[in-house]
Design a protein around this motif. Structure first.
Motif, PDB file in Angstrom:
ATOM      1  N   LEU A   1       0.814  -1.211   0.000  1.00 44.12           N
ATOM      2  CA  LEU A   1       0.000   0.000   0.000  1.00 44.12           C
ATOM      3  C   LEU A   1       0.847   1.261   0.000  1.00 44.12           C
ATOM      4  O   LEU A   1       0.323   2.366  -0.027  1.00 44.12           O
ATOM      5  CB  LEU A   1      -0.936   0.007   1.219  1.00 44.12           C
ATOM      6  N   GLY A   2       2.171   1.111   0.067  1.00 41.06           N
ATOM      7  CA  GLY A   2       3.042   2.272   0.046  1.00 41.06           C
ATOM      8  C   GLY A   2       3.193   2.961   1.384  1.00 41.06           C
ATOM      9  O   GLY A   2       3.696   4.079   1.463  1.00 41.06           O
ATOM     10  N   VAL A   3       2.741   2.307   2.462  1.00 38.43           N
ATOM     11  CA  VAL A   3       2.873   2.906   3.793  1.00 38.43           C
ATOM     12  C   VAL A   3       4.260   2.600   4.321  1.00 38.43           C
ATOM     13  O   VAL A   3       4.672   1.435   4.341  1.00 38.43           O
ATOM     14  CB  VAL A   3       1.803   2.345   4.751  1.00 38.43           C
TER      15      VAL A   3
ATOM     16  N   GLY B   1      -5.610  -1.318  -4.352  1.00 33.46           N
ATOM     17  CA  GLY B   1      -4.992  -0.023  -4.094  1.00 33.46           C
ATOM     18  C   GLY B   1      -4.706   0.726  -5.395  1.00 33.46           C
ATOM     19  O   GLY B   1      -4.887   1.947  -5.476  1.00 33.46           O
ATOM     20  N   LEU B   2      -4.258  -0.011  -6.430  1.00 30.89           N
ATOM     21  CA  LEU B   2      -4.013   0.620  -7.737  1.00 30.89           C
ATOM     22  C   LEU B   2      -5.316   1.101  -8.367  1.00 30.89           C
ATOM     23  O   LEU B   2      -5.353   2.161  -9.002  1.00 30.89           O
ATOM     24  CB  LEU B   2      -3.314  -0.383  -8.663  1.00 30.89           C
ATOM     25  N   VAL B   3      -6.384   0.330  -8.189  1.00 34.56           N
ATOM     26  CA  VAL B   3      -7.686   0.757  -8.713  1.00 34.56           C
ATOM     27  C   VAL B   3      -8.135   2.038  -8.031  1.00 34.56           C
ATOM     28  O   VAL B   3      -8.660   2.964  -8.663  1.00 34.56           O
ATOM     29  CB  VAL B   3      -8.736  -0.359  -8.521  1.00 34.56           C
ATOM     30  N   ALA B   4      -7.919   2.116  -6.704  1.00 34.63           N
ATOM     31  CA  ALA B   4      -8.305   3.321  -5.967  1.00 34.63           C
ATOM     32  C   ALA B   4      -7.521   4.540  -6.433  1.00 34.63           C
ATOM     33  O   ALA B   4      -8.015   5.676  -6.356  1.00 34.63           O
ATOM     34  CB  ALA B   4      -8.104   3.097  -4.469  1.00 34.63           C
ATOM     35  N   LYS B   5      -6.283   4.332  -6.895  1.00 35.59           N
ATOM     36  CA  LYS B   5      -5.450   5.439  -7.368  1.00 35.59           C
ATOM     37  C   LYS B   5      -5.602   5.669  -8.874  1.00 35.59           C
ATOM     38  O   LYS B   5      -4.827   6.422  -9.467  1.00 35.59           O
ATOM     39  CB  LYS B   5      -3.979   5.143  -7.060  1.00 35.59           C
ATOM     40  N   ASN B   6      -6.579   4.989  -9.514  1.00 33.07           N
ATOM     41  CA  ASN B   6      -6.812   5.116 -10.958  1.00 33.07           C
ATOM     42  C   ASN B   6      -5.602   4.667 -11.774  1.00 33.07           C
ATOM     43  O   ASN B   6      -5.382   5.133 -12.895  1.00 33.07           O
ATOM     44  CB  ASN B   6      -7.184   6.559 -11.332  1.00 33.07           C
ATOM     45  N   GLN B   7      -4.798   3.770 -11.200  1.00 32.42           N
ATOM     46  CA  GLN B   7      -3.658   3.213 -11.907  1.00 32.42           C
ATOM     47  C   GLN B   7      -3.959   1.810 -12.438  1.00 32.42           C
ATOM     48  O   GLN B   7      -3.081   1.174 -13.022  1.00 32.42           O
ATOM     49  CB  GLN B   7      -2.436   3.174 -10.993  1.00 32.42           C
ATOM     50  N   ALA B   8      -5.170   1.330 -12.214  1.00 33.80           N
ATOM     51  CA  ALA B   8      -5.606   0.034 -12.728  1.00 33.80           C
ATOM     52  C   ALA B   8      -7.123   0.062 -12.834  1.00 33.80           C
ATOM     53  O   ALA B   8      -7.796   0.886 -12.195  1.00 33.80           O
ATOM     54  CB  ALA B   8      -5.147  -1.108 -11.824  1.00 33.80           C
ATOM     55  N   GLN B   9      -7.659  -0.826 -13.661  1.00 32.55           N
ATOM     56  CA  GLN B   9      -9.100  -0.932 -13.848  1.00 32.55           C
ATOM     57  C   GLN B   9      -9.556  -2.341 -13.501  1.00 32.55           C
ATOM     58  O   GLN B   9      -8.856  -3.317 -13.756  1.00 32.55           O
ATOM     59  CB  GLN B   9      -9.481  -0.591 -15.292  1.00 32.55           C
ATOM     60  N   ARG B  10     -10.736  -2.424 -12.899  1.00 33.75           N
ATOM     61  CA  ARG B  10     -11.305  -3.707 -12.494  1.00 33.75           C
ATOM     62  C   ARG B  10     -12.484  -4.044 -13.387  1.00 33.75           C
ATOM     63  O   ARG B  10     -13.333  -3.199 -13.651  1.00 33.75           O
ATOM     64  CB  ARG B  10     -11.764  -3.637 -11.038  1.00 33.75           C
ATOM     65  N   SER B  11     -12.513  -5.289 -13.846  1.00 33.53           N
ATOM     66  CA  SER B  11     -13.646  -5.773 -14.636  1.00 33.53           C
ATOM     67  C   SER B  11     -14.086  -7.124 -14.087  1.00 33.53           C
ATOM     68  O   SER B  11     -13.271  -7.867 -13.541  1.00 33.53           O
ATOM     69  CB  SER B  11     -13.260  -5.891 -16.120  1.00 33.53           C
ATOM     70  N   LYS B  12     -15.370  -7.417 -14.258  1.00 33.54           N
ATOM     71  CA  LYS B  12     -15.915  -8.650 -13.700  1.00 33.54           C
ATOM     72  C   LYS B  12     -16.487  -9.499 -14.819  1.00 33.54           C
ATOM     73  O   LYS B  12     -17.261  -9.019 -15.653  1.00 33.54           O
ATOM     74  CB  LYS B  12     -16.986  -8.309 -12.662  1.00 33.54           C
ATOM     75  N   GLN B  13     -16.099 -10.762 -14.818  1.00 36.53           N
ATOM     76  CA  GLN B  13     -16.624 -11.730 -15.775  1.00 36.53           C
ATOM     77  C   GLN B  13     -17.214 -12.890 -14.997  1.00 36.53           C
ATOM     78  O   GLN B  13     -16.492 -13.740 -14.502  1.00 36.53           O
ATOM     79  CB  GLN B  13     -15.507 -12.209 -16.715  1.00 36.53           C
TER      80      GLN B  13
ATOM     81  N   LEU C   1       6.396  -4.559  -4.232  1.00 36.06           N
ATOM     82  CA  LEU C   1       5.395  -5.431  -4.841  1.00 36.06           C
ATOM     83  C   LEU C   1       4.436  -4.630  -5.709  1.00 36.06           C
ATOM     84  O   LEU C   1       4.018  -5.083  -6.776  1.00 36.06           O
ATOM     85  CB  LEU C   1       4.620  -6.176  -3.740  1.00 36.06           C
ATOM     86  N   VAL C   2       4.088  -3.422  -5.266  1.00 33.57           N
ATOM     87  CA  VAL C   2       3.162  -2.610  -6.061  1.00 33.57           C
ATOM     88  C   VAL C   2       3.758  -2.274  -7.414  1.00 33.57           C
ATOM     89  O   VAL C   2       3.056  -2.247  -8.437  1.00 33.57           O
ATOM     90  CB  VAL C   2       2.785  -1.337  -5.272  1.00 33.57           C
ATOM     91  N   ASP C   3       5.098  -2.052  -7.471  1.00 40.24           N
ATOM     92  CA  ASP C   3       5.741  -1.777  -8.753  1.00 40.24           C
ATOM     93  C   ASP C   3       5.755  -3.014  -9.641  1.00 40.24           C
ATOM     94  O   ASP C   3       5.548  -2.916 -10.864  1.00 40.24           O
ATOM     95  CB  ASP C   3       7.176  -1.285  -8.521  1.00 40.24           C
ATOM     96  N   LEU C   4       6.002  -4.177  -9.033  1.00 40.13           N
ATOM     97  CA  LEU C   4       5.998  -5.422  -9.820  1.00 40.13           C
ATOM     98  C   LEU C   4       4.627  -5.701 -10.411  1.00 40.13           C
ATOM     99  O   LEU C   4       4.494  -6.101 -11.567  1.00 40.13           O
ATOM    100  CB  LEU C   4       6.447  -6.589  -8.929  1.00 40.13           C
ATOM    101  N   VAL C   5       3.582  -5.483  -9.587  1.00 42.85           N
ATOM    102  CA  VAL C   5       2.212  -5.732 -10.069  1.00 42.85           C
ATOM    103  C   VAL C   5       1.872  -4.769 -11.200  1.00 42.85           C
ATOM    104  O   VAL C   5       1.296  -5.148 -12.225  1.00 42.85           O
ATOM    105  CB  VAL C   5       1.216  -5.592  -8.906  1.00 42.85           C
ATOM    106  N   ARG C   6       2.242  -3.479 -11.033  1.00 41.23           N
ATOM    107  CA  ARG C   6       1.937  -2.484 -12.068  1.00 41.23           C
ATOM    108  C   ARG C   6       2.661  -2.807 -13.371  1.00 41.23           C
ATOM    109  O   ARG C   6       2.088  -2.727 -14.465  1.00 41.23           O
ATOM    110  CB  ARG C   6       2.332  -1.095 -11.573  1.00 41.23           C
TER     111      ARG C   6
END
Length: 206
Positions: free
Chosen positions: A61-63, A169-181, A125-130
């Protein structure tokens, strides 16, 4: 003589029975204490595991980690009794100084141990995921991303729960998008989603 021998035999039998009873009671008490110690050790292992997971989530979370927090000290199963200090005249003068020095040394040791605790020498980890999301052309689930990161970084303990928290956390920061299938949730980066919209535009205009 026969009565004395009989009394001695009976007394020996009573002592033998008493000793056998005491041994059995001692053995059961040892088993009970051993079970309690194993249960406490299992609880300690579980707490340390939860602590590691929480620290990973905090880093994702970057804390910033609390470097001032004392590192957990290992707990032995059976604590050794402390020896009482000999109260001599010369000893009283030194005993007043030793606790202060011991505290300073202990504090220095804890600080030295706490400093390398967050093994964040490599990328977070957040950088690796991004980066992984950016390199993918299709949406990926948290489990798929976890498997890919475990293969790319076998030396790191990557867990699906931590990766999912990082993605949210990335979705909350608009750095990722969530979709549901269906019942599954997939994640993409805004950069990945943009070309799909551009590709649809000339098709519609055509």
């Amino acid at each position: 003589m026969s009565e004395t021998t009989a009394q001695g035999t009976e007394l020996t039998s009573q002592y033998s029975a008493q000793v056998a009873s005491d041994l059995e009671r001692n053995r059961k008490e040892q088993e009970r204490l051993t079970g309690e110690i194993e249960a406490l050790q299992n609880q300690l292992v579980a707490l340390r595991h939860d602590h590691t997971v929480l620290v990973n989530i905090q880093g994702a979370l970057g804390v910033p980690a609390e470097s001032d927090a004392p590192a957990p000290e290992p707990v032995t199963a059976v604590p050794t009794p402390r020896k009482k200090a000999v109260s001599t005249g010369a000893g009283k003068q030194t005993t007043g100084e030793k606790p202060a020095l011991a505290k300073k040394k202990r504090a220095g040791t804890k600080a030295a141990v706490a400093t390398p605790a967050p093994r964040s020498a490599g990328p977070k980890l957040v950088d690796l995921v991004r980066e992984h999301l950016t390199s993918q052309a299709e949406p990926r689930s948290a489990a798929e991303i976890t498997t890919a990161l475990q293969q790319q970084h076998p030396d790191r303990a990557v867990k699906t729960t931590v990766v999912r928290t990082t993605l949210e956390g990335l979705v909350a920061k608009n750095q990722a998008q969530r979709s549901k299938q269906g019942s599954s949730v997939f994640y993409t980066t805004p950069e990945t989603a943009a070309p799909q919209a551009d590709e649809q535009t000339p098709q519609q205009s055509a």
